[in-house]
Design a protein around this motif. Structure first.
Motif, PDB file in Angstrom:
ATOM      1  N   TYR A   1      24.893   6.694  -1.852  1.00 27.26           N
ATOM      2  CA  TYR A   1      25.919   5.761  -1.398  1.00 27.26           C
ATOM      3  C   TYR A   1      26.712   6.422  -0.278  1.00 27.26           C
ATOM      4  O   TYR A   1      26.613   7.632  -0.050  1.00 27.26           O
ATOM      5  N   ILE A   2      27.495   5.622   0.419  1.00 25.91           N
ATOM      6  CA  ILE A   2      28.322   6.160   1.501  1.00 25.91           C
ATOM      7  C   ILE A   2      29.784   6.153   1.081  1.00 25.91           C
ATOM      8  O   ILE A   2      30.196   5.344   0.247  1.00 25.91           O
ATOM      9  N   ILE A   3      30.535   7.090   1.620  1.00 21.95           N
ATOM     10  CA  ILE A   3      31.979   7.138   1.388  1.00 21.95           C
ATOM     11  C   ILE A   3      32.661   7.040   2.741  1.00 21.95           C
ATOM     12  O   ILE A   3      32.358   7.823   3.654  1.00 21.95           O
ATOM     13  N   ARG A   4      33.545   6.100   2.871  1.00 19.91           N
ATOM     14  CA  ARG A   4      34.286   5.906   4.121  1.00 19.91           C
ATOM     15  C   ARG A   4      35.660   5.339   3.813  1.00 19.91           C
ATOM     16  O   ARG A   4      35.936   4.912   2.679  1.00 19.91           O
ATOM     17  N   SER A   5      36.515   5.306   4.827  1.00 22.14           N
ATOM     18  CA  SER A   5      37.854   4.746   4.648  1.00 22.14           C
ATOM     19  C   SER A   5      37.800   3.234   4.465  1.00 22.14           C
ATOM     20  O   SER A   5      36.877   2.563   4.951  1.00 22.14           O
ATOM     21  N   LEU A   6      38.790   2.720   3.773  1.00 24.55           N
ATOM     22  CA  LEU A   6      38.926   1.281   3.591  1.00 24.55           C
ATOM     23  C   LEU A   6      39.172   0.617   4.939  1.00 24.55           C
ATOM     24  O   LEU A   6      39.999   1.078   5.733  1.00 24.55           O
ATOM     25  N   GLY A   7      38.485  -0.476   5.215  1.00 20.84           N
ATOM     26  CA  GLY A   7      38.738  -1.237   6.433  1.00 20.84           C
ATOM     27  C   GLY A   7      40.032  -2.023   6.319  1.00 20.84           C
ATOM     28  O   GLY A   7      40.473  -2.367   5.215  1.00 20.84           O
ATOM     29  N   ARG A   8      40.645  -2.331   7.446  1.00 19.86           N
ATOM     30  CA  ARG A   8      41.939  -3.023   7.422  1.00 19.86           C
ATOM     31  C   ARG A   8      41.838  -4.450   6.910  1.00 19.86           C
ATOM     32  O   ARG A   8      42.848  -5.047   6.532  1.00 19.86           O
ATOM     33  N   ASP A   9      40.639  -5.007   6.890  1.00 23.12           N
ATOM     34  CA  ASP A   9      40.464  -6.362   6.374  1.00 23.12           C
ATOM     35  C   ASP A   9      39.775  -6.363   5.008  1.00 23.12           C
ATOM     36  O   ASP A   9      39.191  -7.360   4.595  1.00 23.12           O
ATOM     37  N   GLU A  10      39.861  -5.225   4.287  1.00 23.48           N
ATOM     38  CA  GLU A  10      39.148  -5.091   3.023  1.00 23.48           C
ATOM     39  C   GLU A  10      40.066  -4.970   1.805  1.00 23.48           C
ATOM     40  O   GLU A  10      39.673  -4.411   0.771  1.00 23.48           O
ATOM     41  N   ALA A  11      41.274  -5.513   1.896  1.00 21.88           N
ATOM     42  CA  ALA A  11      42.191  -5.457   0.758  1.00 21.88           C
ATOM     43  C   ALA A  11      41.593  -6.146  -0.460  1.00 21.88           C
ATOM     44  O   ALA A  11      41.816  -5.722  -1.602  1.00 21.88           O
ATOM     45  N   ASP A  12      40.811  -7.203  -0.227  1.00 20.24           N
ATOM     46  CA  ASP A  12      40.208  -7.920  -1.348  1.00 20.24           C
ATOM     47  C   ASP A  12      39.183  -7.046  -2.083  1.00 20.24           C
ATOM     48  O   ASP A  12      39.061  -7.111  -3.310  1.00 20.24           O
ATOM     49  N   LYS A  13      38.469  -6.181  -1.326  1.00 18.67           N
ATOM     50  CA  LYS A  13      37.493  -5.293  -1.962  1.00 18.67           C
ATOM     51  C   LYS A  13      38.180  -4.220  -2.797  1.00 18.67           C
ATOM     52  O   LYS A  13      37.710  -3.869  -3.887  1.00 18.67           O
ATOM     53  N   LEU A  14      39.302  -3.701  -2.300  1.00 19.84           N
ATOM     54  CA  LEU A  14      40.054  -2.723  -3.082  1.00 19.84           C
ATOM     55  C   LEU A  14      40.629  -3.376  -4.328  1.00 19.84           C
ATOM     56  O   LEU A  14      40.618  -2.780  -5.417  1.00 19.84           O
ATOM     57  N   THR A  15      41.132  -4.600  -4.196  1.00 21.09           N
ATOM     58  CA  THR A  15      41.663  -5.322  -5.359  1.00 21.09           C
ATOM     59  C   THR A  15      40.584  -5.492  -6.420  1.00 21.09           C
ATOM     60  O   THR A  15      40.811  -5.252  -7.617  1.00 21.09           O
ATOM     61  N   HIS A  16      39.391  -5.879  -5.981  1.00 17.84           N
ATOM     62  CA  HIS A  16      38.283  -6.119  -6.910  1.00 17.84           C
ATOM     63  C   HIS A  16      37.892  -4.847  -7.652  1.00 17.84           C
ATOM     64  O   HIS A  16      37.802  -4.849  -8.891  1.00 17.84           O
ATOM     65  N   ILE A  17      37.675  -3.751  -6.929  1.00 17.89           N
ATOM     66  CA  ILE A  17      37.223  -2.532  -7.589  1.00 17.89           C
ATOM     67  C   ILE A  17      38.328  -1.935  -8.459  1.00 17.89           C
ATOM     68  O   ILE A  17      38.071  -1.404  -9.545  1.00 17.89           O
ATOM     69  N   GLN A  18      39.585  -2.055  -8.028  1.00 20.71           N
ATOM     70  CA  GLN A  18      40.677  -1.502  -8.839  1.00 20.71           C
ATOM     71  C   GLN A  18      40.802  -2.264 -10.152  1.00 20.71           C
ATOM     72  O   GLN A  18      40.949  -1.663 -11.220  1.00 20.71           O
ATOM     73  N   ASN A  19      40.742  -3.595 -10.092  1.00 21.63           N
ATOM     74  CA  ASN A  19      40.864  -4.381 -11.313  1.00 21.63           C
ATOM     75  C   ASN A  19      39.673  -4.163 -12.246  1.00 21.63           C
ATOM     76  O   ASN A  19      39.829  -4.177 -13.468  1.00 21.63           O
ATOM     77  N   ARG A  20      38.479  -3.955 -11.702  1.00 19.39           N
ATOM     78  CA  ARG A  20      37.314  -3.667 -12.547  1.00 19.39           C
ATOM     79  C   ARG A  20      37.421  -2.274 -13.157  1.00 19.39           C
ATOM     80  O   ARG A  20      37.150  -2.077 -14.349  1.00 19.39           O
ATOM     81  N   ALA A  21      37.807  -1.308 -12.338  1.00 18.81           N
ATOM     82  CA  ALA A  21      37.848   0.075 -12.805  1.00 18.81           C
ATOM     83  C   ALA A  21      38.869   0.302 -13.913  1.00 18.81           C
ATOM     84  O   ALA A  21      38.663   1.138 -14.797  1.00 18.81           O
ATOM     85  N   PHE A  22      39.973  -0.444 -13.878  1.00 13.71           N
ATOM     86  CA  PHE A  22      41.058  -0.190 -14.828  1.00 13.71           C
ATOM     87  C   PHE A  22      41.258  -1.309 -15.847  1.00 13.71           C
ATOM     88  O   PHE A  22      42.262  -1.316 -16.560  1.00 13.71           O
ATOM     89  N   ALA A  23      40.296  -2.224 -15.928  1.00 19.64           N
ATOM     90  CA  ALA A  23      40.439  -3.363 -16.839  1.00 19.64           C
ATOM     91  C   ALA A  23      40.647  -2.921 -18.286  1.00 19.64           C
ATOM     92  O   ALA A  23      41.346  -3.590 -19.051  1.00 19.64           O
ATOM     93  N   ASP A  24      40.038  -1.786 -18.677  1.00 21.66           N
ATOM     94  CA  ASP A  24      40.158  -1.322 -20.062  1.00 21.66           C
ATOM     95  C   ASP A  24      41.139  -0.165 -20.219  1.00 21.66           C
ATOM     96  O   ASP A  24      41.144   0.521 -21.240  1.00 21.66           O
ATOM     97  N   SER A  25      41.980   0.057 -19.214  1.00 22.84           N
ATOM     98  CA  SER A  25      42.914   1.184 -19.252  1.00 22.84           C
ATOM     99  C   SER A  25      44.265   0.779 -19.823  1.00 22.84           C
ATOM    100  O   SER A  25      44.741  -0.339 -19.594  1.00 22.84           O
ATOM    101  N   TRP A  26      44.879   1.717 -20.526  1.00 19.49           N
ATOM    102  CA  TRP A  26      46.188   1.462 -21.124  1.00 19.49           C
ATOM    103  C   TRP A  26      47.218   1.132 -20.043  1.00 19.49           C
ATOM    104  O   TRP A  26      47.345   1.832 -19.034  1.00 19.49           O
TER     105      TRP A  26
END
Length: 310
Positions: free
Chosen positions: A161-186
């Motif tokens: 996979y590739i690692i790069r900085s978040l694009g300025r029009d990619e807030a929706d992608k960060l929202t999606h991955i953050q909510n998935r990653a922490f859905a089961d977190s206290w």
């Protein structure tokens, strides 16, 4: 307790300079090292889901603000997070008790089921006050620190996979991955795209400092770093922070978290940051172990307390 000594009321926009002054003087007298800038305080008050004139209460004495308490309402999980600060010269006068009681009533009226507060492990007076008000200890978190002067970052492992900085029009992608990653977190309160868009453009944050792991343009992990430039650089210089680190549940245990963490740290180092801090859940040993494996060390602890609301 002398209730005639102070008056409690709702925050007003023209209170801002006095609100900043309370923080500044408390930091100076407590020697806390917080040194929160005026800009950061303004940004905190401006968060789209926070309404200071309803959610902040101030204690006034002689025409000046001598303390405040804020309520951060998280409707999605029916939780309220409380924050309180009293000017050091006006403590032990019952001000904190009355402010916290006001915030508890406000949280209950907003139909929150619980109120929670985070207190440093060494702040025994605040812990005792929380206990008096019916709060119970529920969880411990670690504060960890890494000094680039004392460690050499490990190399990234080869990956598909590739690692790069978040694009300025990619807030929706960060929202999606953050909510998935922490859905089961206290204690995680799901974010909205508007909240994320606001937070990634604050003075301490920038899309270029959020490292994303992509597999065929699909986000599978991220390391959200921030650079904290305080009002007095000579007092501590430029500090970095790992704000959030998450991996999609479908892609865990593949080394993605470690790689994206190292990419985030390398980016901070390239910007001139020397000290990086983060907060980790004490009941998530795998996460703490990951941070320690790249050079972080526990420097302090905080405790969460909770009060059930009727």
């Amino acid at each position: 307790m002398d209730k005639n000594y102070f008056k409690i009321r709702n925050y007003r926009p023209d209170d801002f300079d006095n609100y900043v002054q309370v923080h500044t003087e408390a930091d100076k007298l407590d020697r806390s090292g917080r040194a929160i800038s005026k800009q950061r305080l303004a940004e905190d008050l401006g968060h789209p889901s926070f309404h200071p004139q309803n959610d902040v209460f101030v204690a006034e004495h002689g025409g000046s603000i001598i303390g405040y308490a804020a309520v951060f309402l998280e409707a999605a999980i029916k939780r309220a997070i409380l924050e309180c600060l009293i000017h050091p010269l006006h403590r032990e006068k019952g001000i904190a008790i009355e402010l916290i009681r006001r915030t508890i009533r406000h949280a209950a009226a907003a139909e929150c089921r619980v109120a929670q507060v985070c207190i440093p492990e060494i702040n025994l007076p605040a812990q005792n006050l929380a206990s008096r008000l019916g709060f119970k200890f529920i969880r411990q978190f670690y504060e960890l620190k890494l000094d680039f002067n004392n460690i050499r970052l490990p190399d990234l492992e080869p990956s598909g996979y590739i690692i790069r900085s978040l694009g300025r029009d990619e807030a929706d992608k960060l929202t999606h991955i953050q909510n998935r990653a922490f859905a089961d977190s206290w204690g995680f309160n799901p974010n909205t795209p508007d909240e994320i868009a606001y937070r990634i453009n604050l003075s301490s944050s920038s899309p270029e400092n959020i490292m994303m792991a992509y597999l065929k343009n699909h986000p599978i992990g991220y390391c959200w770093t921030r650079i904290l430039i305080e009002d007095n650089p000579a007092a501590g210089g430029m500090k970095g922070e790992i704000h959030m680190l998450g991996v999609d549940p479908d892609y865990r245990k593949k080394g993605i978290g470690r790689n994206v963490l190292l990419a985030g740290l390398a980016n901070l180092k390239s910007k001139g940051v020397t000290i990086v801090k983060l907060t980790a859940d004490g009941e998530e040993p795998a996460a703490t172990g990951l941070y320690q494996s790249v050079g972080f060390e526990v420097c302090s602890r905080t405790e969460w307390y909770e009060k059930k609301l009727s």
